[in-house]
Design an enzyme around this catalytic site. Sequence first.
Site, short mmCIF file in Angstrom:
data_model
loop_
_atom_site.label_atom_id
_atom_site.label_comp_id
_atom_site.label_asym_id
_atom_site.label_seq_id
_atom_site.Cartn_x
_atom_site.Cartn_y
_atom_site.Cartn_z
N LYS A 78 6.74 29.47 13.42
CA LYS A 78 6.09 30.59 13.25
C LYS A 78 6.09 31.68 14.21
O LYS A 78 6.18 31.23 15.41
CB LYS A 78 4.32 29.87 13.35
N SER A 152 -2.59 31.74 8.32
CA SER A 152 -1.65 32.26 8.68
C SER A 152 -0.18 31.84 8.80
O SER A 152 0.68 32.58 8.89
CB SER A 152 -1.90 32.89 10.09
N SER A 176 -5.24 27.95 9.70
CA SER A 176 -4.01 28.53 9.37
C SER A 176 -3.01 27.52 9.20
O SER A 176 -1.74 27.78 8.86
CB SER A 176 -3.52 29.27 10.64
#
Length: 456
Positions: A78, A152, A176
């Site tokens: 990420k 996210s 997330s």
Amino acid sequence: MTSWAGRSAAEIAAAVREKRATPREVVAEHLARIERLDGRIGAFRTLRAEAALAEADAVAARADLGELPLAGVPVAVKDNLAVRGESVRVGTAATSDAPAAEDHVTVARLRAAGAVVVGLTNVPELCVFGTTEGVFGTARNPWDPARTAGGSSGGSAAAVAAGMTPIALGNDGMGSLRIPAANCGLVTIKPGYGVVPAGIGEGDWFGMSENGPLATTVEDARLMLSVLAGAGFPRGAGDGSPAVAVSVRSPLAGTAVSRPYALAVRDAARLLAGAGLLVRRADPPYPLSLGLTALRHWTAGTAVDAAGLDPRRLARRTRVHAAVGRRFLAGVRTGTAREELRGRLEPFFAEHDVLLTPALARRSPKAGPWHERGWLRNVLADTNYSPMTPPWNLTGWPAMAVPFGTLPSGAPCAVQLAGRPGSEAVLLDVAQRIEELRPWRRTAEPAYEQGELRTA
């Protein structure tokens, strides 16, 4: 020739350790799949093709190859965690494009275990929202490309669901990991506070954000969590017959769970009861103020992360989110509201080992330019479809998302498991039972026609 794309991390690592495959051929095959598919999925912000192949060769030359738990396994990271030699953009034009000098500790642990970082994945700006889009691209759900992958950690989830990597690294401050995992048919676990090193942004959203795995199987999630934590979570290490509470009640007042997600929970409960677990209906005593508590912490975390960035380079929704959060900073920093929530929920988890709930309240929003839309529209969209996740960030307790069945569209449905501090092994064992009783396909083959994404 054996195809490694779509295989689990455990299978790949075993083949590399036993020299039935080389790290280079495994990584090269995944890179080719990324090149073929990611233009329509939007999982990656940047691809490290040349560097990844060189690192695969370095793994192959290691004297301890036969002992590496993730030998030659491609992993996506990420884009809010440092990868040496790559910039950390966190989904925004307001950050520097200077390369990181060192790996984040979690990335370093993955590499030490033999994993190869193939790229950094897309996130919404500052990892704020439950959809993933912005200046670097839009991450779509490979099972339903008209819909967002979630956020996210949306790019990381999309990469794994499309078979572009077998595992990915993400993090979870208000859901997330669990939100995109539930959208994309993946297994994830947000560990409890302190189990895995955090170091996410400025202060980890007051200690609510945790790093964790995205995987296609419970075995892979367990394996990756063990590497990240530097400690094992062997099967059967937890309570062999945990007491499971079942609830379809939304923690946030004013939101409702749609029929497919409620039915998934009830079906999962029946299966677990049939397998011999003690299962009964019980709603946690969520306070009516939980929604406001979540909003205060969510916005305040963004206010901290946005400090020092040029507001002219931030999207309007992010600027508003941070401005709202600045009003709550002093109160949030006391930790009083979180401590009160833990005190309210502790008696419930003294009686029940695991809480089974829907992972989401409804299917994800359509993929699109959410970063160009108003703040309130974004907040309402995120809250209405993902109200189930925030309590376990506010408490700092572990929680998982596990795929279970399908939605009417054919995309994955999912359930959530939550537990008291230190119950990661118990949650993984219950997730393993669910996976065995109702297996889910590993990658989004229904969305492909002869290797190409179906656009319908």
